[in-house]
Design an enzyme around this catalytic site. Structure first.
Site, mmCIF file in Angstrom:
data_model
loop_
_atom_site.group_PDB
_atom_site.id
_atom_site.type_symbol
_atom_site.label_atom_id
_atom_site.label_comp_id
_atom_site.label_asym_id
_atom_site.label_seq_id
_atom_site.Cartn_x
_atom_site.Cartn_y
_atom_site.Cartn_z
ATOM 1 N N GLN A 1 0.833 -1.206 0.000
ATOM 2 C CA GLN A 1 0.000 0.000 0.000
ATOM 3 C C GLN A 1 0.864 1.250 0.000
ATOM 4 O O GLN A 1 1.878 1.316 0.686
ATOM 5 C CB GLN A 1 -0.883 -0.019 1.252
ATOM 6 C CG GLN A 1 -2.006 0.986 1.223
ATOM 7 C CD GLN A 1 -3.061 0.683 2.274
ATOM 8 O OE1 GLN A 1 -3.226 -0.442 2.697
ATOM 9 N NE2 GLN A 1 -3.791 1.696 2.683
ATOM 10 N N LEU B 1 0.449 -6.162 1.928
ATOM 11 C CA LEU B 1 -0.569 -6.796 1.078
ATOM 12 C C LEU B 1 0.080 -7.559 -0.079
ATOM 13 O O LEU B 1 -0.476 -8.544 -0.585
ATOM 14 C CB LEU B 1 -1.554 -5.756 0.538
ATOM 15 C CG LEU B 1 -1.135 -5.009 -0.742
ATOM 16 C CD1 LEU B 1 -1.666 -5.712 -1.987
ATOM 17 C CD2 LEU B 1 -1.580 -3.585 -0.728
ATOM 18 N N ARG C 1 -9.239 -8.286 3.496
ATOM 19 C CA ARG C 1 -8.192 -7.702 4.349
ATOM 20 C C ARG C 1 -8.250 -6.172 4.283
ATOM 21 O O ARG C 1 -8.225 -5.481 5.309
ATOM 22 C CB ARG C 1 -6.829 -8.216 3.885
ATOM 23 C CG ARG C 1 -5.627 -7.686 4.665
ATOM 24 C CD ARG C 1 -4.363 -8.230 3.985
ATOM 25 N NE ARG C 1 -3.116 -7.918 4.687
ATOM 26 C CZ ARG C 1 -2.423 -6.798 4.529
ATOM 27 N NH1 ARG C 1 -2.871 -5.851 3.705
ATOM 28 N NH2 ARG C 1 -1.289 -6.608 5.187
ATOM 29 N N HIS D 1 -0.123 -2.369 10.877
ATOM 30 C CA HIS D 1 0.874 -3.244 11.506
ATOM 31 C C HIS D 1 1.166 -2.832 12.950
ATOM 32 O O HIS D 1 2.311 -2.801 13.394
ATOM 33 C CB HIS D 1 2.162 -3.296 10.660
ATOM 34 C CG HIS D 1 1.898 -3.818 9.278
ATOM 35 N ND1 HIS D 1 1.607 -5.144 9.030
ATOM 36 C CD2 HIS D 1 1.841 -3.180 8.081
ATOM 37 C CE1 HIS D 1 1.388 -5.295 7.722
ATOM 38 N NE2 HIS D 1 1.511 -4.124 7.134
ATOM 39 N N GLN E 1 0.411 -11.101 10.358
ATOM 40 C CA GLN E 1 1.007 -9.983 9.618
ATOM 41 C C GLN E 1 0.207 -8.685 9.750
ATOM 42 O O GLN E 1 0.758 -7.594 9.695
ATOM 43 C CB GLN E 1 1.119 -10.403 8.141
ATOM 44 C CG GLN E 1 2.073 -9.582 7.318
ATOM 45 C CD GLN E 1 1.387 -9.084 6.065
ATOM 46 O OE1 GLN E 1 0.338 -8.432 6.127
ATOM 47 N NE2 GLN E 1 1.976 -9.396 4.927
#
Length: 301
Positions: A10, A95, A119, A199, A248
């Site tokens: 991203q 991703l 996701r 994250h 992740q």
């Protein structure tokens, strides 16, 4: 030559991406058309025409980058590119790991697309429910950044390459950490223009819902060596791949470690399939001796 394929994360997206592939490659066109029917919304139009504000949304840019990466791969295969047959390794940033897994045959295209779309949707919901941000810390060691994170209750989100680390957490803590870093001689610290704290623990609701979603998804063993962002090491058992994808969402992206592991495993060249050349830059900063090329549009093929 043993080629490692790199797939974008991203932030790499840009309006117009994939348009030349769609216009010139039947294989790429088939994937874009399939994507629109799988998703039930017009990914093609947003990718090719924008607007930028719409493409930048997490729930849009994640599937858009996934399709773009695999459309590039399909177009190269269609052209009979000799080098692509030598691809033995696949890795992706955040991703991009799902794109890499799909390229390696863990999912078919439609399944991988559903996984990345869900996701993106869940992560966008988590962004909207929290006040998170991220910042780049440039030119510092992992130890220095760890100390800064500890001081402000933040997390290291991305280890992209030597001297490029991204931190993540609540917006005000990021603002305070950046000010503190500048005041204490850290070479470069800057807040990033992002929708949330990717994250980090602010993504826990997305992780939990994603874990539930993945229970219904079949995983096959990869046909290439794939490296996971969670450990920087190769992962091959379907159950381990599933667990890594769940983890992740909230854990540090050990991208530099993935690159080092791919080279140690035998990769002799890297090929970035995605817009912007960001990953090629990471490779060069990790080891300027490693050969790397970047392909984004049909003219590059």
């Amino acid at each position: 030559m043993s080629l490692a394929l790199l797939f974008a994360g991203q932030g790499a997206q840009k309006v117009g991406m994939g348009k030349s592939l769609y216009e010139n490659s039947a294989a790429a066109r088939a994937l874009y058309d399939e994507a629109n029917s799988v998703l039930g919304w017009d990914l093609k139009k947003i990718s090719f025409e924008g607007p930028d504000a719409e493409l930048t949304q997490t729930k849009v840019c994640q599937p858009a980058l996934f399709v773009h990466g695999l459309a590039l791969l399909a177009a190269l295969k269609e052209k009979g590119d000799a080098g692509i047959a030598d691809a033995k390794y696949a890795l992706g940033l955040s991703l991009g790991e799902i794109t890499a897994l799909t390229a390696a045959g863990v999912f078919d295209f439609a399944t991988g697309l559903r996984v990345v779309a869900e996701r993106g949707r869940l992560m966008q919901m988590a962004c909207e429910a929290t006040h998170g941000s991220m910042a780049a810390i440039i030119g510092e060691s992992r130890e220095t950044v760890a100390a800064l994170c500890a001081k402000f209750d933040l997390e290291a989100a991305n280890f992209n390459c030597p001297g490029q680390i991204i931190i993540s957490g609540e917006k005000q803590k990021i603002v305070d950490a950046v000010a503190d870093a500048k005041a204490n001689g850290i070479r470069k610290a800057m807040e990033l223009n992002v929708a949330g704290a990717y994250h980090s623990r602010l993504m826990v609701p997305a992780r939990d819902a994603f874990e539930k979603f993945l229970e219904t998804i079949p995983f096959a063993a990869p046909q290439m060596t794939v490296f996971t962002n969670t450990t920087g090491k190769a992962v091959s058992e379907p159950a381990d791949i599933r667990a890594a994808l769940v983890k992740q969402v909230v854990s540090s992206v050990l991208w530099e470690d993935c690159l080092v592991s791919a080279q140690a495993a035998g990769a002799t060249a890297f090929l970035e399939l995605g817009p912007g050349g960001v990953l090629a830059g990471h490779v060069k900063r990790t080891n300027k001796e490693w050969p790397v090329t970047s392909k984004s549009e049909y003219a590059d093929l």
